[in-house]
Scaffold this active site. Structure first.
Site, PDB file in Angstrom:
ATOM      1  N   ALA A  93      30.361  39.257  62.639  1.00 33.00           N
ATOM      2  CA  ALA A  93      30.318  38.249  63.695  1.00 33.00           C
ATOM      3  C   ALA A  93      30.457  38.902  65.062  1.00 33.00           C
ATOM      4  O   ALA A  93      31.045  39.981  65.198  1.00 33.00           O
ATOM      5  CB  ALA A  93      31.425  37.227  63.490  1.00 33.00           C
ATOM      6  N   GLY A 121      30.961  39.756  58.231  1.00 35.97           N
ATOM      7  CA  GLY A 121      29.835  38.864  57.970  1.00 35.97           C
ATOM      8  C   GLY A 121      28.577  39.604  57.565  1.00 35.97           C
ATOM      9  O   GLY A 121      27.720  39.042  56.879  1.00 35.97           O
ATOM     10  N   GLU A 146      28.979  39.908  53.976  1.00 36.29           N
ATOM     11  CA  GLU A 146      28.900  38.577  53.379  1.00 36.29           C
ATOM     12  C   GLU A 146      27.455  38.098  53.252  1.00 36.29           C
ATOM     13  O   GLU A 146      27.093  37.455  52.263  1.00 36.29           O
ATOM     14  CB  GLU A 146      29.719  37.585  54.197  1.00 36.29           C
ATOM     15  N   GLU A 172      38.427  41.761  57.757  1.00 36.01           N
ATOM     16  CA  GLU A 172      38.946  40.614  58.505  1.00 36.01           C
ATOM     17  C   GLU A 172      40.464  40.543  58.539  1.00 36.01           C
ATOM     18  O   GLU A 172      41.050  40.072  59.535  1.00 36.01           O
ATOM     19  CB  GLU A 172      38.392  39.309  57.914  1.00 36.01           C
TER      20      GLU A 172
END
Length: 319
Positions: free
Chosen positions: A125, A170, A173, A193
């Site tokens: 992100a 992300g 992910e 994270e």
């Protein structure tokens, strides 16, 4: 961030108790307060395809359809070099539109997700943008990200993540949402994270343990440890680890192999595998039976038998 309405489409998934087809289209809100509770069977055994519909596209996500003998292979490129492919609002909108286009493309057989940015697949992100968000805005963005990755996961066609360099947060992910993952030896993968006092919020806590096992996923998430390509292959996180710079070639080789097979069969195989893994053996075998049944009267099945008898390559049309 204003509430967005989304179109949700599911493949034919089934409840554990009954093999009951789910209606393919329904209008829902992307936000969890309007979604099913996570303890409901319907939530557990439906894979929703969710997409925010916006009027504009993005310069950061590019779709390329290959041609000639590679017709049917699509390449999606994440291209935001100045931010190491960090996913911000604009990049997310571009990804959503691209996936929607692919979901509506009846000629698409397999998709590659890659990056032309050197040494980076996706850094996660956009934390600079995240820093400017209120808690409500951050919640809405993460919910949108999670829904988009779920949409990717349930595309009818096989998807392959081509990982060269960093795939973090992300970025990992989104790779976990693909069916297959190919990486170069210099790849760096991780979910860091917890070092930011948050958790992976776009599917990482659920998809990683399903892929590598609960204990290994807990270790990687609790510590935030990053691993290289060879270690990723050793634990089953990626399908292949190849010399640095060769991941795209390997992924294209696999895509070409898939592209030669019966496209309807490939789509139904994905449906049977994904749906069956969310059910007990009895309903899973019933789902396999229904998927097989749908293939019996296809032209492609007859073409496959004819090509075998005539000792030639089949010419499948997806019919």
């Amino acid at each position: 961030m204003r509430t967005l309405m989304v179109v949700s489409r599911s493949l034919r998934h089934y409840s554990v108790e009954k093999l009951k087809p789910i209606r393919p289209w329904s209008l829902i809100s992307i936000f969890p307060e309007n979604s099913l509770p996570p303890n409901s069977n319907q939530w557990l055994y439906q894979t929703r395809r969710t997409l925010i519909l916006e009027p504009t596209s993005s310069q950061f996500v590019k779709l390329h359809r290959l041609s000639d003998s590679d017709s049917g292979i699509l390449e999606v490129s994440l291209d935001r070099p100045e931010a190491k492919n960090a996913i911000g609002k604009e990049m997310l909108r571009g990804l959503q539109h691209t996936l929607e286009a692919i979901s509506r493309d009846s000629f698409a057989n397999v998709m590659l997700l890659r990056s032309p940015v050197p040494r980076v697949f996706c850094s996660g992100a956009d934390l600079k943008e995240r820093k400017t968000m209120t808690p409500d805005e951050a919640r809405s963005f993460v919910n949108s990200l999670r829904a988009t990755f779920s949409f990717l996961e349930t595309l009818r066609i096989p998807t392959i993540a081509v990982i060269e360099g960093a795939a973090l947060g992300g970025g990992l992910e989104i790779a976990l949402s693909c069916d297959l993952r190919i990486c170069g030896e210099d790849a760096l993968l991780g979910l860091p994270e917890t070092g930011l006092a948050i958790i992976p919020g776009a599917g990482g806590t659920q998809r990683l343990p399903r892929l590598v096992g609960k204990a290994k996923a807990k270790e990687l998430i609790f510590t935030g440890r990053k691993i290289g390509g060879r270690d990723a292959m050793a634990i089953g996180l990626v399908n292949y680890c190849v010399p640095a710079g060769e991941a795209h070639l390997k992924a294209l080789e696999i895509a070409r192999d898939i592209n030669e097979k019966g496209p309807v069969a490939i789509r139904l195989a994905k449906t049977a595998i994904n749906g069956g893994l969310e059910a007990s053996m009895g309903p899973a075998l019933a789902l396999e039976e229904e998927c097989y049944e749908q293939l019996l009267n296809t032209k492609d099945r007859l073409e496959g038998l004819a090509a075998f008898a005539e000792k030639r390559k089949p010419r499948y049309t997806g019919e």
